[in-house]
Every structure is written in C-alpha cells, then in structure tokens.
Design an enzyme around this catalytic site. Sequence first.
Site, PDB file in Angstrom:
ATOM      1  N   ASP A  83      -0.710  -6.171   0.021  1.00 54.57           N
ATOM      2  CA  ASP A  83      -1.205  -5.526   1.239  1.00 54.57           C
ATOM      3  C   ASP A  83      -2.727  -5.416   1.231  1.00 54.57           C
ATOM      4  O   ASP A  83      -3.322  -5.081   0.203  1.00 54.57           O
ATOM      5  CB  ASP A  83      -0.640  -4.108   1.368  1.00 54.57           C
ATOM      6  CG  ASP A  83       0.633  -4.055   2.175  1.00 54.57           C
ATOM      7  OD1 ASP A  83       0.836  -4.941   3.029  1.00 54.57           O
ATOM      8  OD2 ASP A  83       1.429  -3.122   1.962  1.00 54.57           O
ATOM      9  N   GLU A  94       8.774  -4.113  11.230  1.00 56.32           N
ATOM     10  CA  GLU A  94       9.169  -2.794  10.736  1.00 56.32           C
ATOM     11  C   GLU A  94       9.576  -1.847  11.859  1.00 56.32           C
ATOM     12  O   GLU A  94       8.864  -1.681  12.850  1.00 56.32           O
ATOM     13  CB  GLU A  94       8.031  -2.156   9.928  1.00 56.32           C
ATOM     14  CG  GLU A  94       8.395  -0.778   9.383  1.00 56.32           C
ATOM     15  CD  GLU A  94       7.417  -0.233   8.363  1.00 56.32           C
ATOM     16  OE1 GLU A  94       7.670   0.871   7.845  1.00 56.32           O
ATOM     17  OE2 GLU A  94       6.405  -0.906   8.087  1.00 56.32           O
ATOM     18  N   LYS A 134      -0.803  -9.396   3.046  1.00 59.68           N
ATOM     19  CA  LYS A 134      -0.126  -8.917   4.255  1.00 59.68           C
ATOM     20  C   LYS A 134      -1.102  -8.066   5.042  1.00 59.68           C
ATOM     21  O   LYS A 134      -1.825  -7.249   4.477  1.00 59.68           O
ATOM     22  CB  LYS A 134       1.133  -8.113   3.929  1.00 59.68           C
ATOM     23  CG  LYS A 134       1.870  -7.608   5.186  1.00 59.68           C
ATOM     24  CD  LYS A 134       3.255  -7.101   4.866  1.00 59.68           C
ATOM     25  CE  LYS A 134       3.247  -5.777   4.138  1.00 59.68           C
ATOM     26  NZ  LYS A 134       2.668  -4.664   4.957  1.00 59.68           N
ATOM     27  N   GLU A 155      -1.550  -5.680   8.581  1.00 62.88           N
ATOM     28  CA  GLU A 155      -0.930  -4.974   9.692  1.00 62.88           C
ATOM     29  C   GLU A 155      -1.599  -5.373  11.010  1.00 62.88           C
ATOM     30  O   GLU A 155      -2.820  -5.410  11.107  1.00 62.88           O
ATOM     31  CB  GLU A 155      -1.026  -3.459   9.498  1.00 62.88           C
ATOM     32  CG  GLU A 155      -0.137  -2.938   8.382  1.00 62.88           C
ATOM     33  CD  GLU A 155      -0.042  -1.419   8.374  1.00 62.88           C
ATOM     34  OE1 GLU A 155      -0.441  -0.781   9.372  1.00 62.88           O
ATOM     35  OE2 GLU A 155       0.440  -0.865   7.371  1.00 62.88           O
ATOM     36  N   ASP A 191       0.829  -1.203   0.000  1.00 60.18           N
ATOM     37  CA  ASP A 191       0.000   0.000   0.000  1.00 60.18           C
ATOM     38  C   ASP A 191       0.866   1.256   0.000  1.00 60.18           C
ATOM     39  O   ASP A 191       0.372   2.370  -0.131  1.00 60.18           O
ATOM     40  CB  ASP A 191      -0.998   0.007   1.160  1.00 60.18           C
ATOM     41  CG  ASP A 191      -0.357  -0.083   2.534  1.00 60.18           C
ATOM     42  OD1 ASP A 191       0.889  -0.124   2.620  1.00 60.18           O
ATOM     43  OD2 ASP A 191      -1.103  -0.117   3.529  1.00 60.18           O
TER      44      ASP A 191
END
Length: 268
Positions: free
Chosen positions: A88, A183, A118, A120, A49
């Site tokens: 994402d 991250e 993916k 978050e 993204d």
Amino acid sequence: MSNPVPRVTTRSLQRMRDDGKSISMLTAYDFPTAAILDEAGIDLLLVGDSLAMVVQGHETTLPVTMDQMIYHAEMVGRAAKRAMVVVDLPFPEGQLGIRRSVMCGARVLKETQCHAVKLEGGAEQADRIEAMVTAGIPVMAHVGLRPQNVHVEGGYRVKRDRKTLVADAVAAERAGAFAVLVECVSVEVGQAITDAVKLPTIGIGAGNSTTGQVLVTNDLLGLTRGYSPKFVRQMADVSSIIHDTAVQYRQAIADKTFPGEKESFDVR
C-alpha cells in the site's frame, strides 16, 4: 536441483482471470507469517496500511508512514517465494504530487523484494496510475470504500453509487492498472465492476462475483479484538490459543514444572 516454483505475476493473474480461476489474497506484515501464507499457496500478499490498526494499534490507517511500510514490506518480500507482493501507498503519499507517488512506488521496488503498489482511488487517480505504470511500477487500484478517506466520509460505509464506482474501475484499467481491489460495495456493484473491466478484480466485502478475494489475515485468524466487519469470515481462533498457551506457560513457571529436566543442561 529442483526447479523453483513459478512466481505469480501480473500476466499470470490476468491468465487466471481469463481462465475463470479464482485469486486468493491475504495481508502480511512480517517474515514468518508471509512465509506460511506463501507456502500455503496464497497468490497475492498485501503489505497493507491496515498494519496501522492491526499491528500498531491505531484507530485508522492514517498514522502509518512510508518508512514503516518499507520496513514491513522488506520482511514480507524476503519471505515470499511464489506469491506476488503488493504494498500500500500510505496516506498521504497517494494524494500529494504525482512525482512524489512515483518516487514512493520506486522505493518499494528498489528497497524491498516486493512487486507492485496499491493506490486508493479511481478516476481522479488515473494520471497518477498512468505515470507510475509508465515508470515501471505495477499498480493495483482500490475503489469503493477508501479507508484513507475515513474522516471525509465520516466513517466506514458501504458504497452504492454503481455508475461512479464502475467509472472508477474503468478509468483505472485505461490508465494501466493490472488489477482493481473493490471494497465494501453491494453484490450488484461488485458484479457490475467485474463485468465492466477485463482485468482481475479482488473483492473485500464485494460479493463472490469478483475474480478473487482478500481479507486481513488477523481477522481471518481471529487475532483482531473488538469490532469485526460483516464481510469477515473468521476461520480460526488463534487469539484464544495464544491466550491459553500463555496461561499454561505462566502456570508452569509458578508450579516450578518449567523448565524441567528435558529443558535443562547437565554438567557434561
């Protein structure tokens, strides 16, 4: 007829982790870039993204839509012959109802030739990860700095809460994630997360103890203008090459040296 190059899969990634081999990952948003990275042997391609910022010119990742992600993912999926392609889930598809997330993940697998999504989040996303994996959608979890939380966090900051970050990664592993992207954490935390789980860890600003590394390709190539994160290593200056080439092209037109005889058709 030659045998096709073996596709990178969740199982081969796990073997790489188990065998102590490093995993390479870069972002891709279009067919030609993805094809080049795939031919270069990059193991994982991420349709991130981050395209909201590096392709669309937004200040955060938040504006990009699911339809736009599918559009870019379809191009990347067609280009990749060896690499596993991860897409994402954009904001807010990973924050709404679990059924909505499963449907979005299913779109990725059905409408593109990509292989995983993916998401978050860590411990609070465990039920969502489990539901998606149960539905047949491979999930890479994303812990540490979460760009989709930029307004809650008040900016992009290094995450240092070791206990919480390790718990997030462990919860993602138990829920069935095939890998964890880590991250913007301290080197110590990157090491602790990698030690705490058995699945591959992919770092971005997490030190060199993770199983692999990922960068935004535009940052790696020097295409990003303005601020560059501390964790980026710029390995080329493609921006200057493009600029200088465009100047040469403009000058050749002004000088009437382009097109020349070589680029022109005769009457035959």
